[in-house]
Structures are given as C-alpha cells and as structure tokens.
Design a protein around this motif. Structure first.
Motif, short mmCIF file in Angstrom:
data_model
loop_
_atom_site.label_atom_id
_atom_site.label_comp_id
_atom_site.label_asym_id
_atom_site.label_seq_id
_atom_site.Cartn_x
_atom_site.Cartn_y
_atom_site.Cartn_z
N ARG A 1 40.84 55.11 39.17
CA ARG A 1 40.17 54.24 40.13
C ARG A 1 39.55 53.04 39.43
NH1 ARG A 1 43.14 56.37 42.83
NH2 ARG A 1 42.82 58.04 44.31
N LEU A 2 39.57 51.88 40.14
CA LEU A 2 39.08 50.63 39.59
C LEU A 2 37.63 50.73 39.11
CD1 LEU A 2 39.50 47.55 39.26
CD2 LEU A 2 38.77 47.30 41.64
N ASP A 3 37.33 50.26 37.88
CA ASP A 3 35.91 50.22 37.48
C ASP A 3 35.50 48.96 36.72
OD1 ASP A 3 36.78 50.80 34.90
OD2 ASP A 3 35.24 52.31 34.55
N GLN A 4 36.42 48.13 36.24
CA GLN A 4 36.04 46.85 35.61
C GLN A 4 37.16 45.84 35.84
OE1 GLN A 4 34.96 46.92 31.41
NE2 GLN A 4 33.50 48.59 31.73
N SER A 5 36.80 44.56 35.64
CA SER A 5 37.84 43.53 35.68
C SER A 5 37.93 42.91 34.29
CB SER A 5 37.48 42.45 36.70
OG SER A 5 36.29 41.81 36.29
N GLY A 6 39.06 42.30 33.97
CA GLY A 6 39.21 41.68 32.65
C GLY A 6 40.22 40.55 32.70
N ALA A 7 40.28 39.79 31.63
CA ALA A 7 41.24 38.69 31.57
C ALA A 7 41.53 38.33 30.12
CB ALA A 7 40.70 37.46 32.29
N ARG A 8 42.76 37.90 29.88
CA ARG A 8 43.07 37.32 28.57
C ARG A 8 42.89 35.82 28.70
NH1 ARG A 8 44.05 38.47 23.84
NH2 ARG A 8 43.94 40.66 24.33
#
Ligand SMILES: CC(C)(COP(=O)(O)OP(=O)(O)OC[C@H]1O[C@@H](n2cnc3c(N)ncnc32)[C@H](O)[C@@H]1OP(=O)(O)O)[C@@H](O)C(=O)NCCC(=O)NCCS
Length: 333
Positions: A321-328
């Motif tokens: 289940r979703l718990d954080q967002s991220g990006a390169r």
C-alpha cells in the motif's frame, strides 16, 4: 540571536572516523523527515561513501557551524570517459538549520566542482509524504532540477498467511534461491536482465540519460559492494528447465542494523514470460526465502515508477500500500 558562520569543506574519505561525525546528522534528519521509518543504518551510511558503486568514485563536502557538522553532500562520480552524469549519494542538512541557505551552498560547491571535471548532469532521488512534497522536493524545484521520473513508495506488513506458499512457477520452470551474491554461472544472464530493467526504466523517464549497463563482472562487484555496505541480500530467480535460461529474478535487501525492515529491489520477468503471474510468484517466493532467515521481518517497502502499471498491479495484488512519494531529479550543470 546570531549563528556561527558556516564553513563548507571537501571531506577526506580516507578516514572513516571523520565521516562518522556526520552520521548523527543523517540519523537526526531521517528521524525528523520520516519518523515512521527505521533509523538510518550507520554501516550503510558510511559504506555508500567509502565503497562506491562499481565504476564510480565518491566526492563529498561537509558543512560545519562552529565545528559541528550541519550538512553533507556526497556524490558518486563515474570514471573518466563516462562522466556525463553524477548521482547524489547523500544530501542532507540538519533540521535545526534548514532554510538558511546551507543546502544551496553545498549544491553550488558540488556542482561547480563536478562541472570542472566534465560532468554534465547531477541526479538525486527525493522523497516526501504520499500526498505531498517533502523538503527535498521543494529544494530541487527551487534550485532548478528537472523531475525526470516520479515514484510511489509502497509498504507491506508481513503476516503469517503471506508465507504459506512458495508459488507456482507453471510448467517447465523452477525457482532458484541465493543469498548475498549471484552464483558465477548465472551472472551473465542476471546482468542481461539488470540491463534490460535499467533500459526500461530509462525509456519511462523523460531524460536522455544513458541507462546503466551490466555485465558479469559488474554484478559480482555490485554484490561485493552491497556486502561492504552491510546488506544482507536475498535473491530468487526463475529458470526455464528446458533451456536452462533465467527468465526473471527478484532481489531484496536488509541493512546491517535492520532486523524488522527490508527493501524490495529489482523484480523483472523477461517479456517472453510476462503475463503468467511470475512477478507475483517471484516476490512471494523471495519473501518466504527471506523470512526463513529473518524471522523478525515485519515490513517491506518498495519504490514503484509511475508509468509502470504492471509492477504496480503486482505490488498491490500482493498487499503493498502507498506510503510515500518520490522523484528522480536532474540538475544540468
Ligand atoms: C533538501 C535540503 C538539503 C535543503 O537544505 P536547506 O539548507 O534547507 O536548503 P536552502 O536553505 O538552501 O533552501 C533553498 C531553497 O529551497 C526551497 N526549500 C528548501 N526547503 C524547503 C521546504 N521545506 N519547503 C519549501 N521550500 C523549500 C526554498 O525555495 C529555499 O529558499 P528560501 O528558504 O529562500 O525560500 C534539506 O531540507 C534536507 O536535508 N532534506 C532532507 C534530505 C533530502 O531531501 N535530500 C535530498 C536533497 S536533493
């Protein structure tokens, strides 16, 4: 109240003890930014600087205020001749002194130096809460980094029911399990799959970055580096019996000081064998394999590229289940 001036100096990486002074900074930042995550592992923190990924060396700069470490920027730089893109290893400013320009000064110092070496781009991974931006995201935006690929972090709580079955590979295939290394006879096939995964990820991003390429030696070196970082790694591969070829693998790692938390890394199934549920079988089997050796394991997290619905589906069907967002992110130097 006036604060002591901040000095920024290159760090001498020959001596682990000087770097060790910066570990509490990483630990305190992690506790502030991601209080639900396990504490940053010291061996992992130091290892990533002292034992660079294959083909890289690490440069680092430390920020001190009145002698006290308050900021760190460590960057992995590819060997001469392949110096297009450097990748941030650690970039952190102490929570008490954020928004005072230390991050910007570290960035300017690092990118100025890297540009002088012929590096054209610097990338970093930033993360934040599932429903918003973190400090790293805001900083990257403010300092002109392009966002080249978005990710979601998913988390799985381990329950006894998940471990009941090893999964069915279907006719003609068998599962192989390894720890901490890939056996020599499988390294070439493993490398080809790792290269394919990197190429698929690069194709999903909006960047013109050259995807990482693997060969037998690099796989061997990479797992030696992971051991030096203190990781215990668990791998499961699917082998096609008739041809003897590997058609997929899944890898998972646990940092030296972590007993209850694991990170799910790569999972790939070759296109000729996709659509048969092998992704789920691989993940489940690898998790069972891990729990055999890690009885305290309670949570597994994994980063999923947005734009890879197949892997998202595998993960969600599995209970992640979703718990954080991220990006390169990518700065052009
Ligand atoms: C990201 C980080 C290194 C920034 O360090 P910093 O010293 O606070 O950065 P600066 O003071 O130089 O900030 C420069 C600009 O970035 C933006 N910014 C930085 N943090 C921000 C935040 N939390 N919210 C909104 N904007 C932010 C602002 O525009 C800021 O300028 P301003 O303060 O004049 O408005 C720090 O927040 C940190 O350690 N975060 C956790 C680790 C991390 O995410 N690392 C990845 C970085 S690529």
């Amino acid at each position: 109240m006036t604060q002591d001036p901040v000095s920024i100096e290159p760090l001498c990486l020959d001596e682990g003890h000087a770097l060790g002074e910066f570990y509490p900074l990483k630990q305190q930042a992690q506790a502030e930014d991601f209080p639900a995550d396990p504490a940053a592992c010291r061996k992992d923190f130091l290892g990533q600087i002292l034992h660079p990924r294959p083909g890289n060396s690490v440069l680092a700069w430390g920020a001190r205020m009145g002698g006290r470490p308050v900021g760190l920027c460590a960057v992995g730089v590819p060997e001469a001749g392949r110096r297009w893109t450097a990748d941030v290893v650690h970039f952190v400013v102490h929570p008490d002194v954020r928004r005072t320009g230390i991050g910007s000064r570290l960035l300017a110092t690092a990118t100025g130096h890297l540009a002088g070496l012929g590096v054209q781009k610097m990338t970093a991974f930033t993360s934040g809460p599932a429903d918003g931006a973190g400090a790293g995201d805001a900083f990257a935006e403010a300092t002109g980094a392009a966002r080249i690929l978005r990710y979601q972090r998913l988390s799985l709580r381990i329950g006894p029911t998940r471990l009941a079955t090893d999964g069915d590979t279907g006719a003609g295939c068998e599962l192989l399990h390894w720890r901490d290394d890939v056996p020599a006879e499988y390294r070439a096939a493993f490398a080809a799959m790792s290269s394919r995964l990197a190429a698929e990820e690069a194709a999903r991003s909006g960047s013109d970055q050259v995807p990482e390429d693997f060969d037998e030696d690099k796989v061997q070196e990479l797992y030696a580096v992971l051991r030096a970082w203190g990781y215990r790694t668990y791998l499961t591969a699917v082998r096609h019996r008739e041809t003897g070829l590997l058609v997929g693998y899944s890898a998972l790692g646990m940092a030296d000081s972590h007993q209850r938390h694991a990170s799910q890394w790569d999972t790939i199934v070759l296109p000729s064998h996709r659509g048969r549920g092998l992704g789920v079988v691989l993940k489940r089997a690898n998790l069972s394999w891990t729990v055999e050796h890690e009885p305290e394991l309670a949570t597994v997290t994994t980063w999923n590229a947005i734009g890879n619905p197949a892997m998202l589906h595998v993960n969600e069907s599995f209970g992640f289940r979703l718990d954080q967002s991220g990006a390169r992110r990518e700065w052009t130097l």
